[in-house]
Design an enzyme around this catalytic site. Structure first.
Site, PDB file in Angstrom:
ATOM      1  N   ASP A   1       0.854  -1.186   0.000  1.00 39.47           N
ATOM      2  CA  ASP A   1       0.000   0.000   0.000  1.00 39.47           C
ATOM      3  C   ASP A   1       0.892   1.240   0.000  1.00 39.47           C
ATOM      4  OD1 ASP A   1      -2.271  -1.592   0.206  1.00 39.47           O
ATOM      5  OD2 ASP A   1      -2.326  -1.462   2.395  1.00 39.47           O
TER       6      ASP A   1
ATOM      7  N   ARG B   1     -13.026   1.729  -5.501  1.00 36.48           N
ATOM      8  CA  ARG B   1     -12.755   2.020  -4.086  1.00 36.48           C
ATOM      9  C   ARG B   1     -12.484   3.504  -3.849  1.00 36.48           C
ATOM     10  NH1 ARG B   1      -8.859  -3.111  -2.248  1.00 36.48           N
ATOM     11  NH2 ARG B   1     -10.274  -4.753  -2.989  1.00 36.48           N
TER      12      ARG B   1
ATOM     13  N   ASP C   1      -1.239  -2.250  -4.612  1.00 34.91           N
ATOM     14  CA  ASP C   1      -2.518  -2.438  -3.933  1.00 34.91           C
ATOM     15  C   ASP C   1      -3.114  -1.063  -3.606  1.00 34.91           C
ATOM     16  OD1 ASP C   1      -4.674  -3.706  -2.814  1.00 34.91           O
ATOM     17  OD2 ASP C   1      -3.607  -4.576  -1.129  1.00 34.91           O
TER      18      ASP C   1
END
Length: 461
Positions: free
Chosen positions: A273, A353, A296
């Site tokens: 991340d 997202r 990610d």
């Protein structure tokens, strides 16, 4: 609304400079007849673009010394303050109220202080404000001493002589005025405050500084090539210097820690991340970063973390933008937590997202710009409660919906959003009340305001 520290440097498509000075005297009521009061205000438009502008104010106290101050004025053209720095600012109708923050409340005779704001306007007229008052007394450029003699009319010095210079970030215990939303709750978010500053240029130096105990302000200079995740401990502010501060190949993680600020950093090519917040971490502000082309999540928040604001970030060239709540079976840790405010972020051609939410309630998604989102915008799942308010959706077929994948639906309330060549979205259920004050940017102006203000290089660091 709350104000933000330091001025944003915004792209100017139509620069306009307007300065006003107001002069005259005011009469005090009997209960304060022994105090001389008077003030002068200078106002200028530093930058202006379609739908938005930057205003700068300098207020000079021409009367007896003040320990606190409140400046009020009236907008005559429908302007709205979006965010501010070096003052606490709120607006009701056309009346704007600005009050001192912790470090600039003291104004001696003939001393000045400055603050600024970003605002929205109607692209037709942006007149200078009027009816300035300082602590309830009209700012007319002279004082009302008890002798009746006029106060000096020579201009106050451009630079005041405070007892201590204003710090880059306020001291611990005082939330920076730029933070709006959940990060202002639970005692507020101060990061490193006015702790000592360290500048780092290598991954090793950043790892050491971010992992140390005690408060610190850590400035990243240039490009740092790194791998894995660098952990940030309590009471840290991580700031990128200028427009080119970059972390390439790694990310930052906050695991069980609190009171962290991350601002003005370019994140590239991360292998996990870019920014990970987990383990019941609290009071986090993630602001004015640019993120692209990672593996990610760009900004993922999970495992009981709480009281977080994600603001003015730009994400582009990336798939999974912002996850809130990592799995359907983590209800015992997540229910009652995962309260996050997402505002003025720019989702630029990203896929999904924005955010994808589990359990958090209320989650506040407001004044973001969704430009060409290819998958979906916002998903409310697993009994989450999401307020989707005042956003701008352009070329986004699925702006928001309930449920996602194997995750059951949550609740989603949508209001005052603006759609251009986009779907209408899916709503249902109810959402808990928002506990903090905030001021919405006019939804039709969000695209202009956000594209000119989001990402790195906009806050003068």
């Amino acid at each position: 609304m709350r104000a933000v520290p330091r001025r944003l440097t915004l792209a100017t498509t139509a620069a306009a400079i307007t300065t006003i000075a107001l002069t005259g005297a005011a009469v005090l009521v009997a209960t304060t007849a022994h105090a001389a009061t008077g003030c002068r205000v200078g106002y200028s438009i530093g930058s202006q673009w379609p739908g938005g502008f930057t205003g700068n104010l300098e207020v000079t106290n021409l009367g007896d010394p003040l320990s606190t101050w409140t400046l009020r004025w009236t907008f005559g053209g429908g302007q709205q303050v979006v965010q501010a720095w070096n003052a606490e600012v709120s607006q009701s109708g056309s009346t704007v109220t600005a009050s001192n923050v912790s470090w600039n409340g003291s104004l001696g005779t003939n001393a000045s202080t400055s603050f600024g704001f970003n605002g929205s306007w109607n692209n037709t007229s942006n007149p200078a404000p009027s009816d300035f008052t300082l602590n309830g007394v009209a700012c007319t450029g002279s004082a009302n001493p008890t002798t009746g003699a006029p106060a000096p009319t020579t201009p106050a010095p451009t630079t005041p002589a405070p007892t201590a210079p204003a710090p880059t970030t306020p001291p611990p215990g005082q939330t920076p005025t730029g933070i709006i939303g959940w990060a202002t709750q639970n005692g507020g978010t101060t990061g490193g405050g006015n702790a000592s500053t360290t500048t780092v240029t290598t991954a090793a130096a950043l790892t050491t500084a971010a992992g140390a105990t005690g408060a610190a302000v850590i400035r990243i200079s240039g490009t740092i090539t790194c791998s894995g995740m660098i952990r940030i401990r309590d009471n840290k502010t991580i700031l990128g210097v200028g427009t080119n501060a970059t972390l390439s190949g790694c990310g930052l993680t906050i695991n069980g820690n609190r009171n962290v600020i991350i601002r003005n950093i370019n994140f590239r090519n991360w292998a996990d991340d870019a920014i990970n917040v987990e383990g019941n971490a609290t009071n986090i502000w993630i602001d004015h970063n640019s993120l692209t082309n990672g593996y990610d999540g760009a900004i993922d928040i999970k495992r009981g973390s709480d009281y977080i604001t994600v603001s003015w970030n730009r994400i582009f060239g990336h798939d999974k933008s912002m996850l809130l709540g990592h799995s359907d079976d983590n209800a015992s840790q997540d229910i009652g937590h995962l309260r996050v405010s997402y505002h003025h972020n720019w989702f630029d051609g990203t896929n999904q997202r924005h955010p994808r939410v589990r359990f958090g309630n209320p989650v506040h998604v407001f004044n973001n710009f969704y430009g060409g989102v290819t998958g979906y915008g916002i998903a409310s799942t697993m009994n989450a409660g999401v307020l989707v308010e005042g956003n701008y959706f352009e070329n986004t077929a699925d702006p928001y919906h309930l449920g996602e994948g194997s995750s059951g639906p949550g609740s989603l309330v949508a209001r005052n959003n603006h759609f251009v060549n986009s779907g209408n979205g899916q709503t249902g259920g109810s959402v808990a009340a928002i506990p903090y004050s905030y001021t919405l940017t006019t939804p039709s102006q969000v695209k202009s305001v956000v594209t000119n203000g989001a990402g790195t290089g906009r806050i003068g660091l």
